[in-house]
Design an enzyme around this catalytic site. Sequence first.
Site, PDB file in Angstrom:
ATOM      1  N   THR A 128       0.816  -1.207   0.000  1.00  0.00           N
ATOM      2  CA  THR A 128       0.000   0.000   0.000  1.00  0.00           C
ATOM      3  C   THR A 128       0.855   1.265   0.000  1.00  0.00           C
ATOM      4  O   THR A 128       1.843   1.366   0.724  1.00  0.00           O
ATOM      5  CB  THR A 128      -0.929   0.014   1.225  1.00  0.00           C
ATOM      6  OG1 THR A 128      -1.708  -1.180   1.229  1.00  0.00           O
ATOM      7  CG2 THR A 128      -1.849   1.208   1.211  1.00  0.00           C
ATOM      8  N   GLY A 133      -4.172   1.953  -2.943  1.00  0.00           N
ATOM      9  CA  GLY A 133      -4.579   0.969  -1.956  1.00  0.00           C
ATOM     10  C   GLY A 133      -4.616  -0.421  -2.532  1.00  0.00           C
ATOM     11  O   GLY A 133      -3.587  -1.040  -2.788  1.00  0.00           O
ATOM     12  N   PHE A 158       0.641   2.255   6.035  1.00  0.00           N
ATOM     13  CA  PHE A 158      -0.197   1.246   6.682  1.00  0.00           C
ATOM     14  C   PHE A 158       0.506  -0.114   6.721  1.00  0.00           C
ATOM     15  O   PHE A 158      -0.133  -1.159   6.561  1.00  0.00           O
ATOM     16  CB  PHE A 158      -1.548   1.097   5.976  1.00  0.00           C
ATOM     17  CG  PHE A 158      -2.292   2.378   5.750  1.00  0.00           C
ATOM     18  CD1 PHE A 158      -2.249   3.411   6.676  1.00  0.00           C
ATOM     19  CD2 PHE A 158      -3.051   2.561   4.601  1.00  0.00           C
ATOM     20  CE1 PHE A 158      -2.943   4.599   6.471  1.00  0.00           C
ATOM     21  CE2 PHE A 158      -3.752   3.732   4.372  1.00  0.00           C
ATOM     22  CZ  PHE A 158      -3.690   4.749   5.308  1.00  0.00           C
ATOM     23  N   THR A 160       1.949  -3.196   8.386  1.00  0.00           N
ATOM     24  CA  THR A 160       1.958  -3.977   9.621  1.00  0.00           C
ATOM     25  C   THR A 160       3.364  -4.512   9.880  1.00  0.00           C
ATOM     26  O   THR A 160       4.039  -4.965   8.961  1.00  0.00           O
ATOM     27  CB  THR A 160       0.968  -5.142   9.508  1.00  0.00           C
ATOM     28  OG1 THR A 160      -0.327  -4.613   9.230  1.00  0.00           O
ATOM     29  CG2 THR A 160       0.919  -5.955  10.789  1.00  0.00           C
ATOM     30  N   GLU A 243      -3.520 -14.862   2.236  1.00  0.00           N
ATOM     31  CA  GLU A 243      -3.662 -13.738   3.165  1.00  0.00           C
ATOM     32  C   GLU A 243      -5.134 -13.475   3.468  1.00  0.00           C
ATOM     33  O   GLU A 243      -5.516 -13.213   4.620  1.00  0.00           O
ATOM     34  CB  GLU A 243      -3.014 -12.485   2.573  1.00  0.00           C
ATOM     35  CG  GLU A 243      -3.142 -11.251   3.446  1.00  0.00           C
ATOM     36  CD  GLU A 243      -2.411 -10.042   2.891  1.00  0.00           C
ATOM     37  OE1 GLU A 243      -2.578  -8.945   3.459  1.00  0.00           O
ATOM     38  OE2 GLU A 243      -1.677 -10.191   1.888  1.00  0.00           O
ATOM     39  N   GLN A 280     -37.310 -12.173  24.006  1.00  0.00           N
ATOM     40  CA  GLN A 280     -37.377 -12.775  22.677  1.00  0.00           C
ATOM     41  C   GLN A 280     -36.438 -12.089  21.697  1.00  0.00           C
ATOM     42  O   GLN A 280     -35.794 -12.763  20.873  1.00  0.00           O
ATOM     43  CB  GLN A 280     -38.813 -12.733  22.148  1.00  0.00           C
ATOM     44  CG  GLN A 280     -38.977 -13.488  20.830  1.00  0.00           C
ATOM     45  CD  GLN A 280     -40.384 -13.408  20.290  1.00  0.00           C
ATOM     46  OE1 GLN A 280     -40.835 -12.335  19.906  1.00  0.00           O
ATOM     47  NE2 GLN A 280     -41.094 -14.534  20.280  1.00  0.00           N
ATOM     48  N   LEU A 338     -26.180  -5.545  22.861  1.00  0.00           N
ATOM     49  CA  LEU A 338     -26.747  -6.413  23.884  1.00  0.00           C
ATOM     50  C   LEU A 338     -26.039  -6.268  25.233  1.00  0.00           C
ATOM     51  O   LEU A 338     -26.591  -6.646  26.266  1.00  0.00           O
ATOM     52  CB  LEU A 338     -26.707  -7.866  23.417  1.00  0.00           C
ATOM     53  CG  LEU A 338     -27.662  -8.204  22.263  1.00  0.00           C
ATOM     54  CD1 LEU A 338     -27.469  -9.641  21.797  1.00  0.00           C
ATOM     55  CD2 LEU A 338     -29.116  -7.969  22.669  1.00  0.00           C
ATOM     56  N   GLY A 365      -7.459  -6.004   1.034  1.00  0.00           N
ATOM     57  CA  GLY A 365      -8.440  -5.841  -0.035  1.00  0.00           C
ATOM     58  C   GLY A 365      -9.802  -5.535   0.541  1.00  0.00           C
ATOM     59  O   GLY A 365     -10.332  -6.304   1.344  1.00  0.00           O
TER      60      GLY A 365
END
Length: 381
Positions: A128, A133, A158, A160, A243, A280, A338, A365
């Site tokens: 990237t 991108g 970006f 990692t 990946e 419910q 919840l 992606g």
Amino acid sequence: MKRTLFEPEHEAFRDSARTFITREVAPHYPEWDTAGIVPRNLFVKAGELGLFAAVPERHGGAGVVDFRYNTVFAEEAAAAAVTPATLGLSLQSDICLPYFLELANAEQQARWLPGIAAGELITAVAMTEPGTGSDLSGISTRAVRDGECYVVNGAKTFITNGINADLVITAVRTGDHPHRGLSLIVVERDTPGFERGRNLAKVGLHAQDTAELAFTDARVPVANLLGGEGDGFAGLTRNLAQERVSCAVSAVAQSVAALGWTIDYVRERSAFGQPIGALQNTRFRLAELATEIDIAQHYVDRCVADVVAGELNPVTAAKAKWWTTELQGRVMDTCVQLHGGYGYMLEYPIARAWQDSRISRIYAGTTEVMKEIIGRSLDLD
């Protein structure tokens, strides 16, 4: 429905992985989350666990190429709510290692694989760019041959493991053709002209270092070319399928964990004089998630089996990636709801999981790109 993916040896590894995560990751996770990076020594300990066992024995590994072990590790990390701290390890085992196993020549493997197997060399892959991108054909970082070196100029973002990485598999342009002009070069940590930018401040995944990389007349030896010049697009697209399955495995595992936390919570929390779980609406919403997760789990298990058999194709992987990550988003959002107000408190794992999960629909992606890959396979034009 009973899962049939794993053999006894995988379940034995599950026990080891759970112990590793309990001892080596979970106690330190809050500290790493604050620091924005995990220590390099975690990779060494992961090497001792056998996470990089796909490396051949002659280079210090076990020669065990079986993606089911990678799957087990991802599931245990999700169950312990520490996925962000283990993403760099999975990047090395699931995503980067195949490039070195499949594309590196004998000299390169002898030079790099022992360190990777031991966790002493940390890897990353840089595709990237600030202006590009998911479209690989738009990569503009350029490498120009100058004698026995490539001179590399450009920027990546970006990335990692961007701060920790010693070996960065870098997609560069060595020609003008959108596809045949791409090559892969391994840029090593101390390469002159190679600089790391800031460790990026992200919405989630705080324990994972994600960085900008810059190349200014960086001289990289021609001996660091992975595969042939111009073969980069083929190498990237071949490895992107695995990946994307790795992303799907993690998405389902995190969804399973979130559902479990929520079921436990609604059993204990009361409203209107009865447990929330007795309402419910709660039952129906959790019934929907349990069904969708179960269906997704079996599709992803089949994808993992295809990886193991060497039969995975890009379209199947794209289907798995977009469906499971979109499901993950729905699961996290419903589970936060919840939990009520407590679902927004970071002391609860569901809040952190919700925060961390949003990127999964973007990295490796985007959902839209996955649908485009699938759509093109249908021969609609």
